[in-house]
Scaffold this motif. Structure first.
Motif, PDB file in Angstrom:
ATOM      1  N   ASN A  29       0.618  -1.042   0.299  1.00  0.00           N
ATOM      2  CA  ASN A  29      -0.106  -0.515  -0.035  1.00  0.00           C
ATOM      3  C   ASN A  29       0.729   1.261  -0.261  1.00  0.00           C
ATOM      4  OD1 ASN A  29      -2.698  -1.454   0.211  1.00  0.00           O
ATOM      5  ND2 ASN A  29      -1.697  -1.660   2.879  1.00  0.00           N
ATOM      6  N   PHE A  30       2.478   1.393   0.482  1.00  0.00           N
ATOM      7  CA  PHE A  30       2.916   2.695   0.908  1.00  0.00           C
ATOM      8  C   PHE A  30       4.621   1.740   0.364  1.00  0.00           C
ATOM      9  CE2 PHE A  30       2.453   0.473   5.324  1.00  0.00           C
ATOM     10  CZ  PHE A  30       3.689   0.421   5.127  1.00  0.00           C
ATOM     11  N   MET A  31       4.574   1.336  -0.211  1.00  0.00           N
ATOM     12  CA  MET A  31       6.135   0.439  -0.677  1.00  0.00           C
ATOM     13  C   MET A  31       6.118   0.179  -2.130  1.00  0.00           C
ATOM     14  SD  MET A  31       8.388  -0.974   1.870  1.00  0.00           S
ATOM     15  CE  MET A  31       8.124  -0.753   3.609  1.00  0.00           C
ATOM     16  N   SER A  32       6.651   1.056  -2.861  1.00  0.00           N
ATOM     17  CA  SER A  32       6.857   1.171  -4.320  1.00  0.00           C
ATOM     18  C   SER A  32       7.934  -0.434  -4.678  1.00  0.00           C
ATOM     19  CB  SER A  32       7.351   2.439  -5.079  1.00  0.00           C
ATOM     20  OG  SER A  32       8.678   2.654  -4.865  1.00  0.00           O
ATOM     21  N   GLY A  33       7.560  -0.728  -5.634  1.00  0.00           N
ATOM     22  CA  GLY A  33       8.152  -2.604  -6.317  1.00  0.00           C
ATOM     23  C   GLY A  33       7.896  -3.455  -4.846  1.00  0.00           C
ATOM     24  N   VAL A  34       6.974  -3.367  -3.948  1.00  0.00           N
ATOM     25  CA  VAL A  34       7.034  -4.067  -3.199  1.00  0.00           C
ATOM     26  C   VAL A  34       5.056  -5.181  -4.271  1.00  0.00           C
ATOM     27  CG1 VAL A  34       6.020  -5.447  -0.847  1.00  0.00           C
ATOM     28  CG2 VAL A  34       7.412  -3.663  -1.069  1.00  0.00           C
ATOM     29  N   GLU A  35       5.870  -6.258  -4.020  1.00  0.00           N
ATOM     30  CA  GLU A  35       4.624  -6.568  -4.802  1.00  0.00           C
ATOM     31  C   GLU A  35       3.561  -7.692  -4.021  1.00  0.00           C
ATOM     32  OE1 GLU A  35       3.722  -6.575  -8.506  1.00  0.00           O
ATOM     33  OE2 GLU A  35       4.945  -5.037  -8.324  1.00  0.00           O
ATOM     34  N   SER A  36       4.481  -8.135  -2.749  1.00  0.00           N
ATOM     35  CA  SER A  36       3.826  -8.853  -2.221  1.00  0.00           C
ATOM     36  C   SER A  36       4.357  -9.176  -1.224  1.00  0.00           C
ATOM     37  CB  SER A  36       2.832  -9.398  -3.014  1.00  0.00           C
ATOM     38  OG  SER A  36       3.506 -10.779  -2.561  1.00  0.00           O
ATOM     39  N   VAL A  37       3.856  -9.036   0.118  1.00  0.00           N
ATOM     40  CA  VAL A  37       4.992  -9.929   1.309  1.00  0.00           C
ATOM     41  C   VAL A  37       3.345 -10.934   2.273  1.00  0.00           C
ATOM     42  CG1 VAL A  37       5.982  -9.764   3.286  1.00  0.00           C
ATOM     43  CG2 VAL A  37       5.540  -8.031   1.985  1.00  0.00           C
ATOM     44  N   ALA A  38       4.161 -12.337   2.397  1.00  0.00           N
ATOM     45  CA  ALA A  38       2.933 -12.928   2.997  1.00  0.00           C
ATOM     46  C   ALA A  38       4.251 -13.823   4.746  1.00  0.00           C
ATOM     47  CB  ALA A  38       3.323 -13.838   2.561  1.00  0.00           C
ATOM     48  N   HIS A  46       7.797 -13.481   3.649  1.00  0.00           N
ATOM     49  CA  HIS A  46       8.108 -14.060   2.109  1.00  0.00           C
ATOM     50  C   HIS A  46       7.646 -12.540   1.588  1.00  0.00           C
ATOM     51  CE1 HIS A  46       9.111 -15.802  -1.400  1.00  0.00           C
ATOM     52  NE2 HIS A  46       7.915 -15.665  -2.399  1.00  0.00           N
ATOM     53  N   TRP A  47       9.185 -11.855   0.485  1.00  0.00           N
ATOM     54  CA  TRP A  47       8.905 -10.995  -0.195  1.00  0.00           C
ATOM     55  C   TRP A  47       8.782 -11.492  -1.944  1.00  0.00           C
ATOM     56  CZ3 TRP A  47       9.233  -5.482   1.650  1.00  0.00           C
ATOM     57  CH2 TRP A  47       8.905  -5.729   3.405  1.00  0.00           C
ATOM     58  N   VAL A  48       8.264 -10.590  -2.887  1.00  0.00           N
ATOM     59  CA  VAL A  48       7.884 -10.327  -4.132  1.00  0.00           C
ATOM     60  C   VAL A  48       8.464  -8.723  -4.169  1.00  0.00           C
ATOM     61  CG1 VAL A  48       6.999 -10.814  -6.060  1.00  0.00           C
ATOM     62  CG2 VAL A  48       6.498 -12.485  -4.201  1.00  0.00           C
ATOM     63  N   THR A  49       8.915  -8.562  -4.869  1.00  0.00           N
ATOM     64  CA  THR A  49       9.299  -7.077  -5.205  1.00  0.00           C
ATOM     65  C   THR A  49       9.554  -7.422  -6.980  1.00  0.00           C
ATOM     66  OG1 THR A  49      12.129  -7.343  -5.115  1.00  0.00           O
ATOM     67  CG2 THR A  49      10.354  -6.814  -2.959  1.00  0.00           C
ATOM     68  N   LYS A  50       9.066  -5.674  -7.068  1.00  0.00           N
ATOM     69  CA  LYS A  50       9.869  -5.239  -9.084  1.00  0.00           C
ATOM     70  C   LYS A  50      10.065  -4.151  -9.178  1.00  0.00           C
ATOM     71  CE  LYS A  50       8.027  -6.117 -13.439  1.00  0.00           C
ATOM     72  NZ  LYS A  50       6.832  -7.047 -14.300  1.00  0.00           N
ATOM     73  N   ILE A  51      11.099  -4.163  -8.833  1.00  0.00           N
ATOM     74  CA  ILE A  51      11.736  -2.824  -8.525  1.00  0.00           C
ATOM     75  C   ILE A  51      13.228  -2.742 -10.771  1.00  0.00           C
ATOM     76  CG2 ILE A  51      14.125  -0.976  -7.863  1.00  0.00           C
ATOM     77  CD1 ILE A  51      11.924  -2.565  -5.505  1.00  0.00           C
ATOM     78  N   GLY A  52      12.635  -1.992 -11.500  1.00  0.00           N
ATOM     79  CA  GLY A  52      13.352  -1.717 -12.219  1.00  0.00           C
ATOM     80  C   GLY A  52      13.541  -2.744 -12.900  1.00  0.00           C
ATOM     81  N   GLY A  53      11.962  -3.655 -13.225  1.00  0.00           N
ATOM     82  CA  GLY A  53      12.340  -4.042 -14.383  1.00  0.00           C
ATOM     83  C   GLY A  53      12.765  -6.471 -13.859  1.00  0.00           C
TER      84      GLY A  53
END
Length: 193
Positions: A29-38, A46-53
């Motif tokens: 909701n407030f962190m760019s590039g963070v797709e999900s945190v479980a 468990h983190w899923v991020t997408k930064i700079g492609g």
């Protein structure tokens, strides 16, 4: 090892800011590039991020958590990533949030982003989004008030929400670089993490 440290003041009580930060699944909701945190356990995410492609998945553990004061984490799956967030009461209804983390950029894009200060700008922007998120709500979405030391968690969830752990007072966090290290011990002197 790259590092970022940013601070923001938020117009909510320290417990509200801290409680929201224990709700890792709300980070997109407030962190760019963070797709999900479980939330896997009280101390593992468990983190899923997408930064700079570049998409990354990693697991992180909370190695220290002290309610209304600190949360510290480190990666546990071979990625070098560690950090802390501290919460300082400024006045009734006002809190200073300080985020500091260290990581090893892997790709050219990540290295360029670090060299150009893009990572620092992103963290600053994310903290502004956190400020807007928590101030507009006026209350946290949940809380975990337990404590964590490197020995494991104690305590329970508040408001029926699972949570995480806390942050150590020193920069000598066990974990990412071998016994007794997190990567933060390489940071220049300054405010303890």
């Amino acid at each position: 090892m790259e590092t970022v440290e940013e601070t923001i003041d938020v117009a909510v009580p320290v417990s509200t800011a801290y409680n929201q930060w224990t709700q890792f699944e709300s980070f997109p909701n407030f962190m760019s590039g963070v797709e999900s945190v479980a939330q896997l356990t009280d101390t593992t995410n468990h983190w899923v991020t997408k930064i700079g492609g570049v998409e990354r998945e990693f697991d992180a553990e909370i190695v220290e958590q002290v309610p209304d004061q600190r949360i510290a984490w480190r990666s546990i799956d071979g990625k070098s990533h560690a950090g802390t967030v501290t919460f300082d009461r400024l006045a009734e209804g006002s809190t200073r949030v300080n985020v500091r983390f260290a990581w090893d950029p892997e790709t050219f894009v990540e290295k360029a982003g670090a060299a150009l200060g893009i990572d620092s700008a992103r963290v600053k922007s994310d903290l502004r989004k956190f400020k807007e998120f928590i101030e507009s709500r006026g209350a946290e979405t949940g809380a975990w008030r337990g404590e964590v030391s490197d020995g494991g968690p104690t305590g329970s969830a508040a408001a029926g929400q699972a949570g995480t752990g806390s942050v150590p007072e020193s920069t000598d966090l066990p974990g990412t670089g071998g016994p007794g290290t997190t990567g933060l011990d390489d940071l220049p002197p300054g405010r303890p993490v």
